[in-house]
Design a protein around this motif. Structure first.
Motif, mmCIF file in Angstrom:
data_model
loop_
_atom_site.group_PDB
_atom_site.id
_atom_site.type_symbol
_atom_site.label_atom_id
_atom_site.label_comp_id
_atom_site.label_asym_id
_atom_site.label_seq_id
_atom_site.Cartn_x
_atom_site.Cartn_y
_atom_site.Cartn_z
ATOM 1 N N VAL A 36 -4.497 33.871 -3.541
ATOM 2 C CA VAL A 36 -4.413 32.408 -3.556
ATOM 3 C C VAL A 36 -3.155 31.957 -4.293
ATOM 4 C CG1 VAL A 36 -5.488 30.292 -4.447
ATOM 5 C CG2 VAL A 36 -6.881 32.011 -3.283
ATOM 6 N N GLN A 37 -2.866 32.580 -5.408
ATOM 7 C CA GLN A 37 -1.668 32.203 -6.158
ATOM 8 C C GLN A 37 -0.412 32.440 -5.325
ATOM 9 O OE1 GLN A 37 -1.381 33.850 -10.073
ATOM 10 N NE2 GLN A 37 0.720 33.184 -10.343
ATOM 11 N N ASP A 38 -0.334 33.595 -4.669
ATOM 12 C CA ASP A 38 0.823 33.884 -3.824
ATOM 13 C C ASP A 38 0.929 32.880 -2.675
ATOM 14 O OD1 ASP A 38 1.400 36.045 -5.431
ATOM 15 O OD2 ASP A 38 0.572 37.538 -4.046
ATOM 16 N N ALA A 39 -0.217 32.544 -2.093
ATOM 17 C CA ALA A 39 -0.223 31.587 -0.984
ATOM 18 C C ALA A 39 0.231 30.201 -1.449
ATOM 19 C CB ALA A 39 -1.614 31.509 -0.362
ATOM 20 N N LEU A 40 -0.200 29.792 -2.624
ATOM 21 C CA LEU A 40 0.214 28.483 -3.146
ATOM 22 C C LEU A 40 1.713 28.451 -3.412
ATOM 23 C CD1 LEU A 40 -2.773 27.706 -5.525
ATOM 24 C CD2 LEU A 40 -2.167 26.471 -3.433
ATOM 25 N N VAL A 41 2.223 29.524 -3.971
ATOM 26 C CA VAL A 41 3.674 29.593 -4.217
ATOM 27 C C VAL A 41 4.413 29.524 -2.888
ATOM 28 C CG1 VAL A 41 5.528 31.128 -4.980
ATOM 29 C CG2 VAL A 41 3.506 30.811 -6.409
ATOM 30 N N ASN A 42 3.936 30.279 -1.914
ATOM 31 C CA ASN A 42 4.575 30.290 -0.604
ATOM 32 C C ASN A 42 4.498 28.916 0.063
ATOM 33 O OD1 ASN A 42 5.795 31.128 1.726
ATOM 34 N ND2 ASN A 42 4.091 32.357 2.442
ATOM 35 N N ALA A 43 3.332 28.314 0.017
ATOM 36 C CA ALA A 43 3.133 27.018 0.675
ATOM 37 C C ALA A 43 3.949 25.919 0.010
ATOM 38 C CB ALA A 43 1.656 26.648 0.668
ATOM 39 N N GLY A 57 -5.852 23.336 4.658
ATOM 40 C CA GLY A 57 -5.819 24.088 5.908
ATOM 41 C C GLY A 57 -4.570 24.946 6.007
ATOM 42 N N TYR A 58 -3.454 24.375 5.594
ATOM 43 C CA TYR A 58 -2.203 25.121 5.621
ATOM 44 C C TYR A 58 -2.263 26.305 4.651
ATOM 45 C CZ TYR A 58 2.694 26.315 5.288
ATOM 46 O OH TYR A 58 3.876 27.008 5.291
ATOM 47 N N VAL A 59 -2.756 26.073 3.442
ATOM 48 C CA VAL A 59 -2.846 27.141 2.446
ATOM 49 C C VAL A 59 -3.820 28.222 2.915
ATOM 50 C CG1 VAL A 59 -3.553 27.699 0.076
ATOM 51 C CG2 VAL A 59 -2.097 25.716 0.511
ATOM 52 N N ARG A 60 -4.918 27.844 3.550
ATOM 53 C CA ARG A 60 -5.849 28.840 4.096
ATOM 54 C C ARG A 60 -5.159 29.719 5.135
ATOM 55 N NH1 ARG A 60 -11.682 28.184 3.691
ATOM 56 N NH2 ARG A 60 -12.119 26.576 2.158
ATOM 57 N N ARG A 61 -4.331 29.120 5.947
ATOM 58 C CA ARG A 61 -3.596 29.899 6.954
ATOM 59 C C ARG A 61 -2.613 30.844 6.273
ATOM 60 N NH1 ARG A 61 -4.331 32.102 11.729
ATOM 61 N NH2 ARG A 61 -2.317 32.689 12.522
ATOM 62 N N VAL A 62 -1.944 30.376 5.223
ATOM 63 C CA VAL A 62 -1.017 31.223 4.470
ATOM 64 C C VAL A 62 -1.777 32.375 3.807
ATOM 65 C CG1 VAL A 62 0.607 31.279 2.523
ATOM 66 C CG2 VAL A 62 0.647 29.362 4.117
ATOM 67 N N ILE A 63 -2.973 32.098 3.278
ATOM 68 C CA ILE A 63 -3.811 33.142 2.670
ATOM 69 C C ILE A 63 -4.139 34.203 3.718
ATOM 70 C CG2 ILE A 63 -6.128 33.629 1.768
ATOM 71 C CD1 ILE A 63 -5.948 30.909 0.291
ATOM 72 N N LEU A 64 -4.571 33.779 4.873
ATOM 73 C CA LEU A 64 -4.927 34.727 5.932
ATOM 74 C C LEU A 64 -3.725 35.559 6.355
ATOM 75 C CD1 LEU A 64 -6.937 35.862 7.975
ATOM 76 C CD2 LEU A 64 -6.320 33.979 9.498
ATOM 77 N N ASN A 65 -2.586 34.917 6.566
ATOM 78 C CA ASN A 65 -1.387 35.649 6.966
ATOM 79 C C ASN A 65 -0.957 36.654 5.895
ATOM 80 O OD1 ASN A 65 -1.264 34.337 9.416
ATOM 81 N ND2 ASN A 65 0.221 32.819 8.721
ATOM 82 N N ALA A 66 -1.013 36.249 4.635
ATOM 83 C CA ALA A 66 -0.635 37.153 3.546
ATOM 84 C C ALA A 66 -1.593 38.332 3.471
ATOM 85 C CB ALA A 66 -0.606 36.403 2.219
ATOM 86 N N TYR A 67 -2.875 38.077 3.653
ATOM 87 C CA TYR A 67 -3.855 39.154 3.641
ATOM 88 C C TYR A 67 -3.589 40.133 4.784
ATOM 89 C CZ TYR A 67 -8.151 41.692 4.417
ATOM 90 O OH TYR A 67 -9.046 42.700 4.641
ATOM 91 N N LEU A 68 -3.361 39.613 5.982
ATOM 92 C CA LEU A 68 -3.111 40.474 7.140
ATOM 93 C C LEU A 68 -1.816 41.268 6.971
ATOM 94 C CD1 LEU A 68 -4.193 38.125 10.056
ATOM 95 C CD2 LEU A 68 -5.417 40.118 9.158
ATOM 96 N N ASP A 69 -0.780 40.638 6.407
ATOM 97 C CA ASP A 69 0.466 41.352 6.156
ATOM 98 C C ASP A 69 0.251 42.504 5.188
ATOM 99 O OD1 ASP A 69 1.794 39.642 7.845
ATOM 100 O OD2 ASP A 69 2.697 38.435 6.242
ATOM 101 N N THR A 70 -0.518 42.261 4.128
ATOM 102 C CA THR A 70 -0.809 43.306 3.149
ATOM 103 C C THR A 70 -1.603 44.432 3.789
ATOM 104 O OG1 THR A 70 -0.787 41.682 1.364
ATOM 105 C CG2 THR A 70 -1.881 43.777 0.908
#
Length: 177
Positions: A36-43, A57-70
């Motif tokens: 979540v912290q990484d996603a907030l920084v990214n967003a 909604g945007y941050v949730r999408r960033v969270i999902l993308n970051a998780y999938l990338d990892t």
């Protein structure tokens, strides 16, 4: 309202829900909080809508993308032959962790270029031309850096089959610097 206000409001109002969402993905609370912290920084490193509902909604999408990338990165790294042998029968997790620490410490003796070549070649599993392209140097220079790295790593880690001289041919006349 400034973006700092938007961020503060989002974290205050929806932070626990975002962590709960990330927890569903990761299965670990600490990993979820980091995600979540990484996603907030990214967003918030880019300008986004001011509406907290849209931001969530945007941050949730960033969270999902970051998780999938990892997950993709881990899956790819698991398939790569590492510098340290895989834990086999009779090896415990402590020995494997000690080996990983030994490799990490040994890599610190390498120059930045040598280290980059070793990591790209053996952790990212790139070919010599791919490493050369990524670093903007010739394939011969990559071979030289890998050869120098092998010479520095062997006293610390022992012979490394993945870094054999045959695999990393250098200049015929010895080419010492």
């Amino acid at each position: 309202m400034t973006w700092e206000d938007d961020l503060g409001r989002l974290v205050h109002e929806r932070g626990p829900a975002l962590v709960a969402y990330a927890h569903l993905l990761t299965g670990e609370v600490h990993d979820a909080q980091d995600l979540v912290q990484d996603a907030l920084v990214n967003a918030f490193s880019r300008r986004r809508p001011h509406d907290v509902d849209s931001l969530e909604g945007y941050v949730r999408r960033v969270i999902l993308n970051a998780y999938l990338d990892t997950w993709r990165r881990r899956r790819r790294l698991d398939a790569v032959a590492h510098l340290v042998e895989a834990a086999g029968p009779g090896r415990d997790e402590h020995a494997a962790a000690a080996d990983r620490a030994d490799v990490a410490a040994a890599l610190t003796v390498l120059s930045p270029r040598e280290r980059a070549c070793v990591v790209l070649r053996f952790y990212d599993d790139l070919t010599l031309p791919e490493v050369a392209h990524r670093l903007g140097i010739s394939a011969g220079a990559v071979k030289r850096y890998l050869s120098d790295a092998r010479r520095k790593l062997e006293p610390l880690l022992g012979p490394q089959p993945g870094l054999m001289t045959e695999d990393v041919a250098t200049v015929a006349n010895g080419g010492r610097r």
